[in-house]
Design an enzyme around this catalytic site. Structure first.
Site, PDB file in Angstrom:
ATOM      1  N   VAL A  91       0.858  -1.190   0.000  1.00 32.46           N
ATOM      2  CA  VAL A  91       0.000   0.000   0.000  1.00 32.46           C
ATOM      3  C   VAL A  91       0.890   1.234   0.000  1.00 32.46           C
ATOM      4  O   VAL A  91       2.084   1.152   0.273  1.00 32.46           O
ATOM      5  CB  VAL A  91      -0.959   0.015   1.219  1.00 32.46           C
ATOM      6  CG1 VAL A  91      -1.946  -1.126   1.137  1.00 32.46           C
ATOM      7  CG2 VAL A  91      -0.183  -0.043   2.525  1.00 32.46           C
ATOM      8  N   GLU A 162      11.316  -2.680  -3.231  1.00 34.53           N
ATOM      9  CA  GLU A 162      11.175  -2.696  -4.682  1.00 34.53           C
ATOM     10  C   GLU A 162      12.152  -1.709  -5.304  1.00 34.53           C
ATOM     11  O   GLU A 162      12.220  -0.574  -4.885  1.00 34.53           O
ATOM     12  CB  GLU A 162       9.734  -2.275  -5.018  1.00 34.53           C
ATOM     13  CG  GLU A 162       9.344  -2.535  -6.426  1.00 34.53           C
ATOM     14  CD  GLU A 162       9.687  -3.952  -6.825  1.00 34.53           C
ATOM     15  OE1 GLU A 162       8.920  -4.846  -6.465  1.00 34.53           O
ATOM     16  OE2 GLU A 162      10.720  -4.170  -7.488  1.00 34.53           O
ATOM     17  N   CYS A 277       8.787   8.305  -5.438  1.00 36.03           N
ATOM     18  CA  CYS A 277       9.765   7.809  -4.468  1.00 36.03           C
ATOM     19  C   CYS A 277      10.830   8.790  -4.007  1.00 36.03           C
ATOM     20  O   CYS A 277      11.070   8.917  -2.808  1.00 36.03           O
ATOM     21  CB  CYS A 277      10.463   6.582  -5.046  1.00 36.03           C
ATOM     22  SG  CYS A 277       9.378   5.156  -5.032  1.00 36.03           S
TER      23      CYS A 277
HETATM   24  C1  UDX Z   1       4.373   1.923  -3.737  1.00 32.65           C
HETATM   25  C2  UDX Z   1       4.863   1.652  -2.361  1.00 32.65           C
HETATM   26  O1  UDX Z   1       3.956   1.007  -1.637  1.00 32.65           O
HETATM   27  C3  UDX Z   1       5.463   2.858  -1.772  1.00 32.65           C
HETATM   28  O2  UDX Z   1       5.850   2.695  -0.477  1.00 32.65           O
HETATM   29  C4  UDX Z   1       6.644   3.097  -2.638  1.00 32.65           C
HETATM   30  O3  UDX Z   1       7.488   4.037  -2.087  1.00 32.65           O
HETATM   31  C5  UDX Z   1       6.137   3.521  -3.981  1.00 32.65           C
HETATM   32  O4  UDX Z   1       5.350   2.588  -4.506  1.00 32.65           O
HETATM   33  P1  UDX Z   1       2.433   2.474  -5.184  1.00 32.65           P
HETATM   34  O5  UDX Z   1       2.178   1.066  -5.567  1.00 32.65           O
HETATM   35  O6  UDX Z   1       3.147   3.338  -6.150  1.00 32.65           O
HETATM   36  O7  UDX Z   1       3.200   2.519  -3.811  1.00 32.65           O
HETATM   37  O8  UDX Z   1       1.167   3.192  -4.648  1.00 32.65           O
HETATM   38  P2  UDX Z   1      -0.262   3.248  -5.269  1.00 32.65           P
HETATM   39  O9  UDX Z   1      -0.200   3.136  -6.728  1.00 32.65           O
HETATM   40  O10 UDX Z   1      -0.910   4.428  -4.616  1.00 32.65           O
HETATM   41  O11 UDX Z   1      -0.911   1.892  -4.748  1.00 32.65           O
HETATM   42  C6  UDX Z   1      -1.281   1.615  -3.463  1.00 32.65           C
HETATM   43  C7  UDX Z   1      -2.621   0.888  -3.489  1.00 32.65           C
HETATM   44  O12 UDX Z   1      -2.935   0.450  -2.180  1.00 32.65           O
HETATM   45  C8  UDX Z   1      -3.796   1.743  -3.954  1.00 32.65           C
HETATM   46  O13 UDX Z   1      -4.423   1.125  -5.042  1.00 32.65           O
HETATM   47  C9  UDX Z   1      -4.709   1.811  -2.723  1.00 32.65           C
HETATM   48  O14 UDX Z   1      -6.081   1.802  -3.057  1.00 32.65           O
HETATM   49  C10 UDX Z   1      -4.319   0.568  -1.981  1.00 32.65           C
HETATM   50  N1  UDX Z   1      -4.613   0.626  -0.554  1.00 32.65           N
HETATM   51  C11 UDX Z   1      -4.175   1.653   0.195  1.00 32.65           C
HETATM   52  C12 UDX Z   1      -5.318  -0.420   0.032  1.00 32.65           C
HETATM   53  O15 UDX Z   1      -5.742  -1.352  -0.630  1.00 32.65           O
HETATM   54  N2  UDX Z   1      -5.531  -0.379   1.386  1.00 32.65           N
HETATM   55  C13 UDX Z   1      -5.114   0.643   2.164  1.00 32.65           C
HETATM   56  O16 UDX Z   1      -5.334   0.635   3.381  1.00 32.65           O
HETATM   57  C14 UDX Z   1      -4.413   1.696   1.545  1.00 32.65           C
HETATM   58  C1  UDX Z   2      12.920   5.314  -8.843  1.00 35.77           C
HETATM   59  C2  UDX Z   2      14.117   4.374  -8.737  1.00 35.77           C
HETATM   60  O1  UDX Z   2      14.878   4.441  -9.943  1.00 35.77           O
HETATM   61  C3  UDX Z   2      13.657   2.957  -8.455  1.00 35.77           C
HETATM   62  O2  UDX Z   2      14.772   2.097  -8.274  1.00 35.77           O
HETATM   63  C4  UDX Z   2      12.784   2.968  -7.205  1.00 35.77           C
HETATM   64  O3  UDX Z   2      12.280   1.663  -6.932  1.00 35.77           O
HETATM   65  C5  UDX Z   2      11.634   3.923  -7.375  1.00 35.77           C
HETATM   66  O4  UDX Z   2      12.126   5.227  -7.671  1.00 35.77           O
HETATM   67  P1  UDX Z   2      11.156   5.912 -10.700  1.00 35.77           P
HETATM   68  O5  UDX Z   2      10.710   7.004  -9.766  1.00 35.77           O
HETATM   69  O6  UDX Z   2      10.131   5.056 -11.316  1.00 35.77           O
HETATM   70  O7  UDX Z   2      12.177   4.940  -9.984  1.00 35.77           O
HETATM   71  O8  UDX Z   2      11.928   6.592 -11.918  1.00 35.77           O
HETATM   72  P2  UDX Z   2      13.422   7.017 -12.270  1.00 35.77           P
HETATM   73  O9  UDX Z   2      13.723   6.479 -13.593  1.00 35.77           O
HETATM   74  O10 UDX Z   2      14.354   6.731 -11.183  1.00 35.77           O
HETATM   75  O11 UDX Z   2      13.276   8.584 -12.459  1.00 35.77           O
HETATM   76  C6  UDX Z   2      12.926   9.458 -11.387  1.00 35.77           C
HETATM   77  C7  UDX Z   2      12.921  10.889 -11.849  1.00 35.77           C
HETATM   78  O12 UDX Z   2      14.243  11.336 -12.123  1.00 35.77           O
HETATM   79  C8  UDX Z   2      12.133  11.139 -13.126  1.00 35.77           C
HETATM   80  O13 UDX Z   2      11.417  12.341 -13.010  1.00 35.77           O
HETATM   81  C9  UDX Z   2      13.202  11.232 -14.178  1.00 35.77           C
HETATM   82  O14 UDX Z   2      12.799  11.979 -15.291  1.00 35.77           O
HETATM   83  C10 UDX Z   2      14.308  11.920 -13.408  1.00 35.77           C
HETATM   84  N1  UDX Z   2      15.657  11.681 -13.955  1.00 35.77           N
HETATM   85  C11 UDX Z   2      16.166  10.417 -14.003  1.00 35.77           C
HETATM   86  C12 UDX Z   2      16.433  12.767 -14.370  1.00 35.77           C
HETATM   87  O15 UDX Z   2      15.985  13.925 -14.304  1.00 35.77           O
HETATM   88  N2  UDX Z   2      17.696  12.527 -14.842  1.00 35.77           N
HETATM   89  C13 UDX Z   2      18.241  11.280 -14.896  1.00 35.77           C
HETATM   90  O16 UDX Z   2      19.395  11.143 -15.322  1.00 35.77           O
HETATM   91  C14 UDX Z   2      17.438  10.184 -14.469  1.00 35.77           C
END
Ligand code: UDX
Ligand code: UDX
Length: 470
Positions: A91, A162, A277
């Protein structure tokens, strides 16, 4: 022990794709993903795979193969918890928007609710896997809540952060650099670690699966994200200096990145990083450091966020100053709204903050993004303004200056300036000659991702501005 039944709480960006791949690669394990959000689950069950709630290249194919075979999506949380021998918690853990630690600490209320629900429902022993990114020592909190259930069930808590990046999630899952599994170094803890190692061993080699104690695992996730974000803030800091000194940040990044000790990745200067993140995890890290009375360490990491805020602000300000110190009433075309290409995710996207800044200066923002809907864009802005205490009436008024188009051409036509906020590939192959003809002159381009050909655009007649291009 051999895992036969997995349940995942949270069918979001992490839970959905991760469980889909586990189900695909482990046909003997039944995987049920549950979520409180009925619309989200309906999306995951939709016959039309274009309607899956998460867009990731390759995801639809994985779901098509596993769904209904050993992959299920449901809102019946209790039944799935009871049937599972391993439960992932995926979550969301957003930054707290209230009370103690507001704006810094991770909000663990959803994780805690999950633990309480598991404790209430479980009738046999279970392995609980932290998938959400959590502060160090959250496993301890989880264990305490689970153990207080009073129904004699044993819970073993693992941390399995993750590392997948959005847009490449499926590939990252198939070919992970590493999978990290942290657990208690006790006999039962080691059994639980091995059970999860066996799940991943269905498709990953032993070298790709690292095991540690639970605290190292939790902290490694925060550290990895902090290091990645720090690289971006470092190159973005240099981009400002490049602009002042006629250096070219892409050339600097290339020259620096060829040093094998530094490496070429994550050195792309941009309008600022976004995503669910980086900011959240660093704020969480800063909060933890302050909590453990390490103010110098906290200040060090906080600077990564401050620099990122500065970069977004600097980009918006440069649009205003270049357009003769005002964008009032001017049409600014936004190419892209997602926080990066190949995703429909907009969380913490730089576009939101740049738009906010320009709207404060009374601009008309016309957005085109190939994957993000008008309702999402307006919701992103409204959410930011609500957090900042903007009145409902003012929000409604501001939104009348935000236009979202399904065709790029409509966003670009008769605009005063184009701002590239996301590096979608399609922007590179647009007919920039025609775009130029249909814009007000002088026609400005602000490339917040350095993806367009500056020479070609300048030759056409554009006033071209890239990031870190002196
Ligand atoms: C994830 C990780 O959980 C977070 O800690 C990490 O840093 C980023 O990615 P993410 O999957 O991206 O989160 O979040 P989101 O797409 O918002 O999905 C969470 C889901 O959990 C939602 O669909 C929400 O409805 C559900 N949820 C939330 C439940 O089912 N029960 C709850 O009590 C709260
Ligand atoms: C990140 C981490 O890479 C992943 O390992 C973790 O589990 C979740 O957070 P994500 O947020 O999906 O993943 O995307 P990422 O590709 O890391 O990019 C993050 C942000 O940085 C984006 O806005 C991207 O455009 C920016 N970015 C990335 C830059 O501006 N320059 C770069 O060289 C790389």
């Amino acid at each position: 022990m051999k895992v036969k039944n997995i349940c995942c709480l949270g069918a979001g960006y992490v839970g959905g794709p991760t469980m889909s791949v586990i189900a695909l690669k482990c046909p003997d394990i039944k995987v049920t993903v549950v979520d409180l959000n009925e619309a989200r689950i309906a999306g995951w069950n939709d016959k039309n795979l274009d309607n899956l709630p998460v867009y990731e290249p390759g995801l639809a194919e994985v779901v098509a193969e596993a769904r209904g075979r050993n992959l299920f999506f449901s809102t019946d949380v209790d039944t799935a918890i009871d049937a599972a021998d391993m439960i992932f918690i995926a979550v969301n853990t957003p930054t707290k928007t209230y009370g103690e630690g507001k704006g810094m600490a991770a909000d663990l209320k959803f994780v805690e609710l999950c633990a309480r629900q598991i404790a209430r429902v479980a009738t046999n022993d279970k392995i609980i896997v932290e998938k959400s990114t959590l502060p160090v020592r959250t496993a301890e909190t989880l264990q305490t809540i689970l153990d207080s259930s009073g129904n004699g069930v044993n819970f073993e808590v693992l941390s399995n952060p993750e590392f997948l990046a959005e847009g490449t999630a499926i590939d990252d899952l198939f070919k992970a650099d590493r999978v990290l599994i942290g657990g208690n170094q006790t006999p039962s803890g080691k059994v639980a670690i091995q059970a999860l190692v066996d799940v991943y061993s269905n498709w990953l080699s032993p070298q790709q699966i690292l095991t540690t104690n639970v605290w190292s695992s939790e902290l490694s996730k925060l550290t990895a994200n902090a290091f990645l974000a720090q690289r971006i803030s470092s190159i973005n800091a240099m981009s400002a200096l490049c602009e002042a000194t006629e250096a070219d940040v892409d050339e600097v990044a290339y020259a620096v990145g060829t040093d094998s000790r530094i490496g070429p990745k994550f050195l792309k200067a941009s309008v600022g990083f976004g995503g669910s993140c980086f900011q959240k995890d660093i704020l969480n890290l800063v909060y933890l450091c302050r909590f453990f009375n390490l103010p110098e360490v906290a200040d060090y990491w906080e600077q990564v966020i401050k620099l990122n805020d500065y970069q977004k602000h600097r980009f918006a300000k440069s649009i205003i100053t270049t357009l003769f110190n005002t964008v009032s009433g001017k049409k600014i075309a936004f190419l892209g709204w997602a926080f990066k290409k190949d995703t429909n995710d907009t969380r913490e996207s730089a576009a939101i903050y740049v738009a906010d800044h320009l709207l404060e200066d009374d601009a008309n923002i016309h957005v085109y993004d190939p994957k993000v809907s008008a309702s999402k864009i307006k919701a992103d802005l409204s959410y930011l303004w609500e957090l900042n205490g903007v009145t409902e009436a003012r929000i409604a008024q501001k939104l009348t200056q935000v236009f979202v188009h399904t065709e790029a051409e409509d966003a670009l036509k008769d605009s005063h300036a184009v701002a590239v906020l996301t590096e979608w590939d399609e922007f590179k192959s647009y007919d920039w000659q025609t775009i130029y003809q249909n814009m007000y002159k002088p026609a400005f381009v602000f490339d917040g991702r350095n993806i367009l050909d500056s020479n070609e655009l300048s030759d056409i007649g554009f006033q071209f501005n890239g990031i870190g291009k002196g």
